[in-house]
Design a protein around this motif. Sequence first.
Motif, PDB file in Angstrom:
ATOM      1  N   SER A  88     -13.132  36.941  34.754  1.00 52.42           N
ATOM      2  CA  SER A  88     -12.687  38.291  35.086  1.00 52.42           C
ATOM      3  C   SER A  88     -12.036  38.969  33.884  1.00 52.42           C
ATOM      4  O   SER A  88     -12.203  40.178  33.664  1.00 52.42           O
ATOM      5  CB  SER A  88     -11.702  38.233  36.260  1.00 52.42           C
ATOM      6  N   ALA A  95     -14.983  40.455  40.485  1.00 52.23           N
ATOM      7  CA  ALA A  95     -14.956  40.414  41.947  1.00 52.23           C
ATOM      8  C   ALA A  95     -16.268  39.856  42.507  1.00 52.23           C
ATOM      9  O   ALA A  95     -16.272  39.067  43.462  1.00 52.23           O
ATOM     10  CB  ALA A  95     -14.697  41.805  42.509  1.00 52.23           C
ATOM     11  N   VAL A 127      -7.851  38.802  40.081  1.00 55.24           N
ATOM     12  CA  VAL A 127      -7.180  40.098  39.953  1.00 55.24           C
ATOM     13  C   VAL A 127      -6.384  40.158  38.653  1.00 55.24           C
ATOM     14  O   VAL A 127      -6.428  41.170  37.917  1.00 55.24           O
ATOM     15  CB  VAL A 127      -6.262  40.330  41.168  1.00 55.24           C
ATOM     16  N   THR A 131      -7.055  42.718  35.269  1.00 54.22           N
ATOM     17  CA  THR A 131      -6.082  43.774  34.942  1.00 54.22           C
ATOM     18  C   THR A 131      -5.202  43.407  33.755  1.00 54.22           C
ATOM     19  O   THR A 131      -4.289  44.160  33.421  1.00 54.22           O
ATOM     20  CB  THR A 131      -5.180  44.038  36.156  1.00 54.22           C
ATOM     21  N   ASN A 144     -12.560  46.484  41.592  1.00 48.10           N
ATOM     22  CA  ASN A 144     -12.606  45.030  41.507  1.00 48.10           C
ATOM     23  C   ASN A 144     -11.436  44.389  42.230  1.00 48.10           C
ATOM     24  O   ASN A 144     -11.584  43.386  42.930  1.00 48.10           O
ATOM     25  CB  ASN A 144     -12.615  44.589  40.040  1.00 48.10           C
ATOM     26  N   VAL A 145     -10.231  44.981  42.065  1.00 46.70           N
ATOM     27  CA  VAL A 145      -9.042  44.435  42.720  1.00 46.70           C
ATOM     28  C   VAL A 145      -9.179  44.542  44.238  1.00 46.70           C
ATOM     29  O   VAL A 145      -8.965  43.575  44.983  1.00 46.70           O
ATOM     30  CB  VAL A 145      -7.775  45.163  42.226  1.00 46.70           C
ATOM     31  N   THR A 148     -11.819  42.238  45.576  1.00 47.60           N
ATOM     32  CA  THR A 148     -11.396  40.834  45.566  1.00 47.60           C
ATOM     33  C   THR A 148     -10.442  40.550  46.714  1.00 47.60           C
ATOM     34  O   THR A 148     -10.571  39.533  47.416  1.00 47.60           O
ATOM     35  CB  THR A 148     -10.724  40.499  44.234  1.00 47.60           C
TER      36      THR A 148
END
Length: 395
Positions: A88, A95, A127, A131, A144-145, A148
Motif C-alpha cells: 500500500s 485496498a 490504511v 497515507t 482506498n481508506v 479498506t
Amino acid sequence: MTQWQQQPGDRLTPDRIRRWNSAGWILFGLLPPAVAVLDASPARRYWLLGLLALIALCHTVVLTLPDTPVLPPRIYLAVLALVLGATSYLLDGGAAFYVVSLPQFWLFTRTPRDAITLSGAAAALTVFGGTLDQGWSPQFLTGNVVFTVVAYVAGVGLGLWVHRFVGRSNERQEQLTAELAVTQEELATAYQRQGAAEERERLAREIHDTLAQGFASIVVLAEAARAATDPVRRAEQLTSIEQTARENLAEARVLVGSAPESGVAPGSLATTLRRTLDRFVQDTGLTVTAELADMDLDQRTRVALLRCTQESLANVRKHSGASTVGVVLTELAGGVELEITDDGCGFVVEESHGFGLDGMRRRLAELDGELAVTSSLGDGTRVLVGLPTHSQDRP
C-alpha cells in the motif's frame, strides 16, 4: 437419462476451497500490483516485486505444508499483513490487494478471534501505508481508506456468519452421525434377533422332521413289540427300534454340529426314498406303491423332498388309518414333483394348523417350491410337492 451422483472427489472440502482461493488470489491479487509497478521507479519496482515474490513463496509453503513448524499459518498471516502495508505504501494505496487477500485470514485461522485480529491488523497497515506519504490532511478519508475499512467490516460480518453457519452444519452432521450410529446399532440388533428367530425356527423344523418323528416311531414300535406274541415279529420290531434310535443319534449329531452334513447321503434320491419306504412298510405293515424316477439333484433339494416324504408318512401312520400309500417322484421340465397319496380317512385341510404342514411349506418356500394338500373326510389325502431344479444352483 443418467442420474448424476456426487463422487467423494467432488466434495467442497476446506483444502479445495483454499486452493480455489489461491488461484483467485494469484490472478487478482498478485498480478495487478506486479503490473502496476512496472511504470514506477526502479527502487519501488524491485521492492514491490521482491515483496510479492516473498509472499507468494510463503503462501505456497503454507498451502502445501499446512502443518510445517517452519511457517505456521499465524506467522504467514502476520507476514501477509506486513506485505499488504508495504504494498500500500509503495503503490500509494492497496485496498484492492487487501480485499482479495481478506478471505485468507478466515481460511488459515482456527478461531474467529484470530481472523478478526489479524485481518484488522492488515487493514490498519493497509490504511497506514497508503497515507504515510501524505501525512495528516482533510483528504485522509480517501477512496482506498474507506474501501479498506468497509471491506474489513463486511469481511468480519460475513466471516462470523459463515463460521456460525458452518458450526451449525457441523453440529447437525454430528447429530445425524450419532443418530445413524444408533440406527445402525438397532438395525444390527434387529437382524441379530431375526437371525436367532430364524435359526430357532429352522432347528425346530429339523427336530420335528427328524428327532420327533424318530421318537414317535420308537414309541409306536415299542408298544407294538410289547403287545406282539410272535417272537419273530417282536425281534423285527426291536431291531427297528434300535435302527431308529441310531438314526436319531446321527441326526442329533448333525443338529449340534458334530457331523459335517445332513443325514441325507449324496447320490440318488430314489435310492434314499426306497430305503425310507422299506422302513415304513417294515414298521407299519401297510402296502406302499412307489414310482421313483432316478435323477441327480442337489443336496438341499434332496433333503427337502426326503423331509416332506417323512412328514407325510408320519401323518399317514398317526392320523389317516390308511391301508395303502402311493409315492410318485417325477422329473419335469425345469423342476421335480413328488406326490404322496393314501386311502385313509382324510381331513379338512382348512382346519389343519399342525406344525408339520407349516414346516413343509416354509422349507419348500426357501427353495421357491410349493406344497399343495388335497383331502376331504373319507376320501384320503394327496400331498403334492413341486420344486424347481434351478434351486440346485444355490449355495
